[in-house]
Design an enzyme around this catalytic site. Sequence first.
Site, short mmCIF file in Angstrom:
data_model
loop_
_atom_site.label_atom_id
_atom_site.label_comp_id
_atom_site.label_asym_id
_atom_site.label_seq_id
_atom_site.Cartn_x
_atom_site.Cartn_y
_atom_site.Cartn_z
N SER A 698 0.86 -1.23 -0.19
CA SER A 698 -0.02 0.11 0.01
C SER A 698 0.75 1.32 -0.08
CB SER A 698 -0.83 -0.02 1.14
OG SER A 698 -0.14 -0.09 2.38
N LYS A 741 -6.46 3.44 8.70
CA LYS A 741 -5.66 4.51 7.83
C LYS A 741 -6.21 5.63 7.80
CE LYS A 741 -3.06 0.88 4.92
NZ LYS A 741 -3.04 0.21 3.73
#
Length: 824
Positions: A698, A741
Site C-alpha cells: 500500500s 488508515k
Amino acid sequence: MADEPNNPIKSTVEPSQKFGATPFEIPVLPLQNTTLFPETMVPLAAGRTASVAAVEAALDSEEKLLACISVRPDKSSDNEAKSDDLFEVGTLVMIKRMERVEDTLHLIVQGTDRIRVLAWSQQEPFLRARVQILPDLETKNTEEVEAATRNVKALIQQALAYLPQVPPEVRLVVLGADDPVKLAYFLGSILSLGVEKEQAMLEANSVDELIHLAHDFLAREVEIIRLRSKIASEAQTEMDKAQRDYVLRQQMKAIQKELGEGEGGEAAEAEQLRERLAKTDTPDEVRKEAERELSRMEKLPAMAPDYHVIRTYLDFILEMPWRVSSEDKLDLKESQNVLDEDHYDIEDVKERILEFLAVRKLRADAKSPILCFVGPPGVGKTSLGRSIARAMDRKFERLSLGGIRDEAELRGHRRTYVGAMPGRIVQSIRRAGVNNPVMMLDEIDKLGADYRGDPGAALLEILDPEQNNTFTDHYLDLPFDLSKVFFIGTANQLGPIPPPLRDRMEVIQLAGYSDREKLQIAKRYLVPRQVRENGLTPEQLEFADDAISLIATRYTREAGVRQLERNIGRIGRKVALKIAKGQNEKIVVAGADMKEFLGSPKFYPEEARKELPAGVATGMAWTEMGGEILFIEATLLPGGKGFTITGQLGDVMQESARAAQSYLWSHGDEFGISAEMFREYGVHLHVPAGAIRKDGPSAGVPITAALASLYTGRRVRPDTAMTGEITLSGLVFPIGGVKEKVLAAHRAGIHRILLPARNEADMEEVPEDVRRELEIVPLNRIREVVDAALETFVANPPPPPPPPVSDSSRAPEPEPQPLMAKER
C-alpha cells in the site's frame, strides 16, 4: 298392528319364509367399522339421531326387523351416514332385546338373512330402503368345500394353541360346527378382519367362494397370532433374565456383606455405575460400549490397574451431555438489548448474531454457524463471545489455543497411555453440561505444529458442520455430535490461519476504535466498571471527557481499549487511596490532572507537517495497534548511482519503491523529468521510525508521489495523505485497512485523502462525522496521483544533471543496507 299389503305373512314365520323373493321396505341401521353376518347374535349400540330413529321405527313394527349395512371404509366419518356411503349388501336382523341408557340404545340382534338394496326410499329422519332377501348359498364342489372346511378347522386349532385363554365352550362350538357357512360367518364375526374383507365374505355367492375366503383370511390371522406370541415370549424371556440378574446381584451383595466388604466394595461401586447408566439418556452405541466396559470392570479386582482406568472412563461417559441441550432465547428484541448493553457500535457483528437467532426461530434444527473474529488486541473479541452466549441464554466455554502444538490436546490421548485424558473440546463440553454451548476458540492464529501433530489439522473436522456431528475423541472413542455447538474463533491476524481452516469459518473483521469511539466506550463501560472494581461510587469519582481523550491519545497507543482501561484503573486506585485516607469530596478527573495521576505523556502522535519539502510525501499504514501516518522521504545523491532504501522496509515495500522509480523513468517525458536525472543521480529513499519494521504494497502510491516530487521539484500538498498499490502499467490497485488508515490521518490533521477508486466502498466503515471532514480523491492511474498530490508550481527546482565524470573521480556509491520487515 295390521299387516301391510306387502307383508302378508305373520312375524312368527322366519323372514326368508315370510318375504321370499318379494322386495319390501325396511329401516336401515348404518354400521361403522364392522359387518354383521347371518346366523350370528351380536350386541349393538345406537347413539346417533338417525340410528336411534331407525331402531325405534323397527321396534314399532310387528316384525322387529332391521337392515344392518356397513359404511364403506373410505366414507367413514363422525357425521350421519348417507345412502351413498353404504354397501349394497347387508344383513337382515331381528331385535331380540333393547335397553335405553340416556341417549343411547343398547341392542341384542340376531342375523337372519342376507339382503340387497334395490332402492332408497327415505333419507330423513332415518334411512329406509327397498330390499330383497338374497337366496341361500349354493355348493358347487362338495369335495373342495369339505377339504377347505377341514383346513379351516386345522387353522383354528393352531390359533387356539397360541390362545390358551379362549374359553372351552368356544373351542367346542367352533370345532364342532358341521355347516361350513355358519363356521365361516362365525369366524368373520369373531376375527377383526376389517370391513372390506368381512363385506367380501358377506357378498360371496357360493359356499366354495365363502369357505376359501374364510381360509385365506384365517391363515393370515393365524400367522399374526403366531408372531405376536413369539414377540411376547421373547419379551418375557428378557424380563425373566433381568429378574434373574437382579436376584443374583442381591445375593452377591449379601455375600459381600457377610465377608465384611460392606456396601463400599467393587460390586457396590459397579451397581452404582449401573444405576447411573440406567438414568442417563445416551445413544444406543454409547450405552452398549458402557455396559461392555462395566462388565469388564465387574470381573476385575479393585487393585487391578485396568479397574481404575475403566472406572474413570465410565465416569466421563456418564457425565457427558449426550442429549442434554439448553433452550435458546429466541426473543430477538431482548437479544438486541443484551448486545447493545455489552458492546458499543459493531453493528455488523450484532446483525450477524441476530440473523442466526432468527433462523433458529424459524427452523429449530438449523446448524450453528462458525464465526471467526479477526482484529487487533483489546477490541472486545472475547467479551463479544460472552455477550453472544448471554444473548442466546447458552453456556459459555472459552478454550485458549495459543501455543498448543500437540494434536492430542484437542482430540485427547488413547486410553492405552498412562494418564490418558480427553481432549480440551470434550472436557469443555462436559464442564458446560450441555451439548450446545457457545465455545470460544481463543487465539486461533497462535496454533503451532511439531512432531506430535498439527492441531490446526484437527480443527478441520471440529469446525466443519458436515463432519463434526460424529466427532470422535481418542479417549472416548465414541462419536459425539458437535454440530449444535456455536463455535467462535478469535485471531489478531488472518494470515497465520491455514487456508483450509479459514475456509470453514465465517470471518468477521473487527477494526480498531477511533478516538470518538474510545471516548464512548470508556464512558459507558470502562469507567463504571473500574469505579466499581476499585470500591468507589459515581458520587466519589468522575472522569471528564477531555481526560479520557487525553489518556487515549497521549498515554496509550493501541487499536483496542485494554491499555485505556488499565490507565483508568490506575487513576481509580489513586483516588481510592485518597478516599481511604479521609478525603470526602468528589474527585473529578480532568485533562489537566493527567500529569498528577499518570505522569508525563508517553506518546506523541505523528502530526501532519505544516510544509513538506520536495521529495517528501505523507503515507498511511496499518498496524496491529491501529492506523498510523508515515512520511516517505527521498533525496538525490549527486554523483551517486543506484537506489538506496532504508527504514527497515520489507521485500514487498522495496519492490513497490523500485516499481515506482521504474514507472517514472519509463514515463519521464510525460511528467517533464529528464532521463539524465535517473542516469546521473542516485536516490536514497527513507521512511522514519527505523526501529519499526514496515512492509506491504500500500506504500506504492506515496512512494511514487515522493519520487515524482523529488524529480520535478513540485512539493506534495501537506494536507494530503495517500495509500494504494501501483503497477508498472500505471494502475492503482486497492488495499486493506482503509478505516484504520483514514482515522489515523484524520487524527493527524489531514483533510484530504488519496484512495484507490475501488476502495471507496470501504469508506462506509468510517464514522460519518469523520467522513464529513475529509475530501476523498479516488485514484485509478498513477497519472492521477501526480496531478492530485503535487502542487502545480515548482517550488524547489531540481539541480541540472552534472557533467560526465570519469569512473576514478566518481564518489563511492553507498551500499544498500540489508533489510527485514513484517508490516502491512
